[in-house]
Design a protein around this motif. Structure first.
Motif, PDB file in Angstrom:
ATOM      1  N   UNK A 159       0.825  -1.214   0.000  1.00  0.00           N
ATOM      2  CA  UNK A 159       0.000   0.000   0.000  1.00  0.00           C
ATOM      3  C   UNK A 159       0.860   1.266   0.000  1.00  0.00           C
ATOM      4  N   UNK A 160       2.023   1.201   0.633  1.00  0.00           N
ATOM      5  CA  UNK A 160       2.890   2.370   0.718  1.00  0.00           C
ATOM      6  C   UNK A 160       3.789   2.530  -0.508  1.00  0.00           C
ATOM      7  N   UNK A 161       3.808   1.528  -1.383  1.00  0.00           N
ATOM      8  CA  UNK A 161       4.719   1.544  -2.532  1.00  0.00           C
ATOM      9  C   UNK A 161       4.104   2.252  -3.732  1.00  0.00           C
ATOM     10  N   UNK A 162       4.980   2.692  -4.645  1.00  0.00           N
ATOM     11  CA  UNK A 162       4.540   3.241  -5.929  1.00  0.00           C
ATOM     12  C   UNK A 162       4.493   2.154  -6.998  1.00  0.00           C
ATOM     13  N   UNK A 163       5.412   1.196  -6.864  1.00  0.00           N
ATOM     14  CA  UNK A 163       5.515   0.096  -7.829  1.00  0.00           C
ATOM     15  C   UNK A 163       5.594  -1.211  -7.062  1.00  0.00           C
ATOM     16  N   UNK A 164       4.798  -2.208  -7.490  1.00  0.00           N
ATOM     17  CA  UNK A 164       4.826  -3.531  -6.876  1.00  0.00           C
ATOM     18  C   UNK A 164       5.144  -4.561  -7.955  1.00  0.00           C
ATOM     19  N   UNK A 165       6.213  -5.310  -7.735  1.00  0.00           N
ATOM     20  CA  UNK A 165       6.591  -6.397  -8.640  1.00  0.00           C
ATOM     21  C   UNK A 165       6.283  -7.711  -7.942  1.00  0.00           C
ATOM     22  N   UNK A 166       5.522  -8.578  -8.609  1.00  0.00           N
ATOM     23  CA  UNK A 166       5.086  -9.825  -7.983  1.00  0.00           C
ATOM     24  C   UNK A 166       5.696 -11.002  -8.735  1.00  0.00           C
ATOM     25  N   UNK A 167       6.575 -11.729  -8.059  1.00  0.00           N
ATOM     26  CA  UNK A 167       7.221 -12.904  -8.650  1.00  0.00           C
ATOM     27  C   UNK A 167       7.231 -14.028  -7.625  1.00  0.00           C
ATOM     28  N   UNK A 168       6.084 -14.244  -7.009  1.00  0.00           N
ATOM     29  CA  UNK A 168       6.019 -15.152  -5.858  1.00  0.00           C
ATOM     30  C   UNK A 168       5.720 -16.602  -6.226  1.00  0.00           C
ATOM     31  N   UNK A 169       5.185 -16.848  -7.429  1.00  0.00           N
ATOM     32  CA  UNK A 169       4.923 -18.212  -7.898  1.00  0.00           C
ATOM     33  C   UNK A 169       4.079 -19.040  -6.937  1.00  0.00           C
ATOM     34  N   UNK A 170       3.091 -18.402  -6.329  1.00  0.00           N
ATOM     35  CA  UNK A 170       2.131 -19.133  -5.501  1.00  0.00           C
ATOM     36  C   UNK A 170       1.125 -19.827  -6.433  1.00  0.00           C
ATOM     37  N   UNK A 171       0.471 -20.894  -5.977  1.00  0.00           N
ATOM     38  CA  UNK A 171      -0.481 -21.606  -6.840  1.00  0.00           C
ATOM     39  C   UNK A 171      -1.736 -20.811  -7.165  1.00  0.00           C
ATOM     40  N   UNK A 172      -2.015 -19.752  -6.408  1.00  0.00           N
ATOM     41  CA  UNK A 172      -3.199 -18.925  -6.651  1.00  0.00           C
ATOM     42  C   UNK A 172      -2.895 -17.487  -6.230  1.00  0.00           C
ATOM     43  N   UNK A 173      -3.709 -16.523  -6.641  1.00  0.00           N
ATOM     44  CA  UNK A 173      -3.415 -15.115  -6.345  1.00  0.00           C
ATOM     45  C   UNK A 173      -3.256 -14.838  -4.853  1.00  0.00           C
TER      46      UNK A 173
END
Length: 440
Positions: free
Chosen positions: A269-283
């Motif tokens: 929430x505090x970020x300007x940019x969020x990069x998601x590379x978590x490779x979880x099985x679902x969102x």
């Protein structure tokens, strides 16, 4: 093909007597015509659909375990953000599709419509082109070869990688290295990680002053972070990972900040940019996390998606996925196109060598069977002579004559039995033993 090759490959029954025939039988399922590849990739499916058929390590383990129960024990799975492919031996590509659909979340009928399959030499060539980046969504993407190496290594650890596939993968690894060093196919910086950098340049000209959160510090996350540091000069990056120590170690190496996974929502929430590379099985990143947040750019590098699709519906959020990243063009990409013919020539050369090895291996099996049969005859005749009264060393000449005659009788009997092939048999035997006899 030599006369010996033609004789053994086309008519192995010429030596079909007793244990020789038994030894010469080779599992039909391991014939090259029964080597298949089935899968889906970026060419026909978007990232959302590919996510349904992605294979995580637990699913990979289950797939291999089930494969053994249905007598499929020489295969491996390649699952990346751009493709899910299953390579292996089976009576039919459908057998491999059944395996794939059994362990994934997608619909079997949909998979049948979207999947492609290749067999024999076409399947072999496909693996070479995948492993060298020629079939990648971003031409020349070199990261794929490490993914192939790891996929094959996993299958081998589960005793599901036979000598054919192991040799083929090793050849692909070698060719990939040659193409990287001898051509410009992988020169320049073009990859999903670098495409992310280009995307950030376009959307955030002042990226150095933005707060960035990287969720997931696996290989893709680390590569993306390194590219941002090197090419964009960013410093305000906060790393979040389920295993805190992984984030702490990487942060320490690069002078970055890290936070525990439990603080994920507040950090995003505090970020300007969020990069998601978590490779979880679902969102794991949900629209509810951003209802009261400031505007931000979210880039989902995961397959299956780890960002809920509803996030993209929020007016103050821009959501980008891996398919959109692949459209980011760079002048390097155009230069790589000119290197494709060189890469294909290297593939042709080494694929021919691999196919030669395969054919010679088949011949070696037959030749060993012939050797075993000769040894069997030899041992039996010697034993019979020893069992007789008055065995002498000079009797070896008589024993040798009997051995030779038995082999002649074996071949002559087959020639008499299969009269329609007798001329071919005699011609080949004449050629093999180089008798010098001229035949009309």
């Amino acid at each position: 093909m030599t006369a010996l090759s033609r004789l053994f490959a086309a008519y192995p029954s010429i030596f079909a007597a007793g244990s020789l025939y038994k030894n010469m039988q080779v599992s039909h399922s391991k014939e090259i015509a029964n080597f298949h590849i089935v899968g889906i990739n970026y060419k026909k499916t978007d990232a959302a659909i590919r996510g349904l058929y992605a294979i995580n390590p637990a699913q990979y383990q289950q797939l291999l375990e089930h494969a053994r129960t249905v007598q499929l024990d020489d295969l491996f799975v390649l699952s990346t953000c751009n493709r899910t492919e299953l390579y292996g031996f089976a009576d039919s590509p459908q057998d491999l599709l059944d395996l794939l659909s059994r362990e994934t979340h997608g619909d079997r009928a949909q998979l049948g419509e979207l999947a492609y399959s290749k067999s024999g030499e076409e399947a072999i060539r496909h693996l070479y082109q995948v492993g060298t980046g020629l079939d990648s969504q971003i031409l020349g993407d070199y990261e794929i070869i490490g993914q192939i190496r790891n996929a094959a290594k996993f299958a081998k650890a589960q005793q599901c990688l036979g000598s054919f596939l192991e040799r083929l993968v090793n050849s692909v690894l070698q060719v990939s290295k040659l193409i990287k060093t001898e051509t410009g196919l992988s020169k320049g910086t073009v990859s999903v990680a670098f495409a992310t950098v280009r995307m950030l340049e376009r959307h955030c000209p002042d990226i150095r002053h933005k707060k960035i959160v990287l969720l997931g510090v696996g290989k893709i996350g680390r590569n993306t972070c390194k590219n941002m540091i090197e090419y964009l000069g960013v410093k305000e990056v906060t790393l979040i990972n389920r295993t805190l120590q992984v984030a702490a170690d990487f942060a320490g190496q690069h002078g970055l900040r890290y936070a525990p996974y439990e603080n994920m929502v507040s950090e995003m929430q505090a970020a300007d940019v969020v990069l998601v590379a978590s490779n979880a099985p679902e969102p794991t990143v949900l629209a509810s996390h951003f209802h009261q947040s400031s505007p931000k750019l979210i880039i989902d590098l995961s397959i299956p998606f780890n960002v809920e699709s509803a996030v993209g519906d929020l007016e103050h959020v821009t959501l980008v996925n891996v398919d959109e990243l692949s459209k980011v063009q760079d002048e390097t990409l155009q230069n790589r196109l000119g290197e494709v013919p060189k890469a294909l020539a290297i593939i042709d050369e080494h694929m021919a060598e691999f196919l030669y090895w395969y054919k010679m291996r088949k011949h070696a099996v037959v030749l060993k069977a012939v050797k075993d049969k000769l040894q069997e005859i030899h041992t039996r005749e010697i034993q019979q002579q020893k069992n007789g009264s008055g065995y002498k060393v000079e009797d070896m000449e008589e024993v040798s004559s009997r051995i030779i005659q038995k082999m002649i009788n074996l071949m002559a009997g087959k020639v008499r039995k299969e009269t329609d092939k007798s001329d071919l048999y005699i011609a080949m035997i004449n050629d093999i033993f180089e008798t010098g006899v001229k035949q009309d």
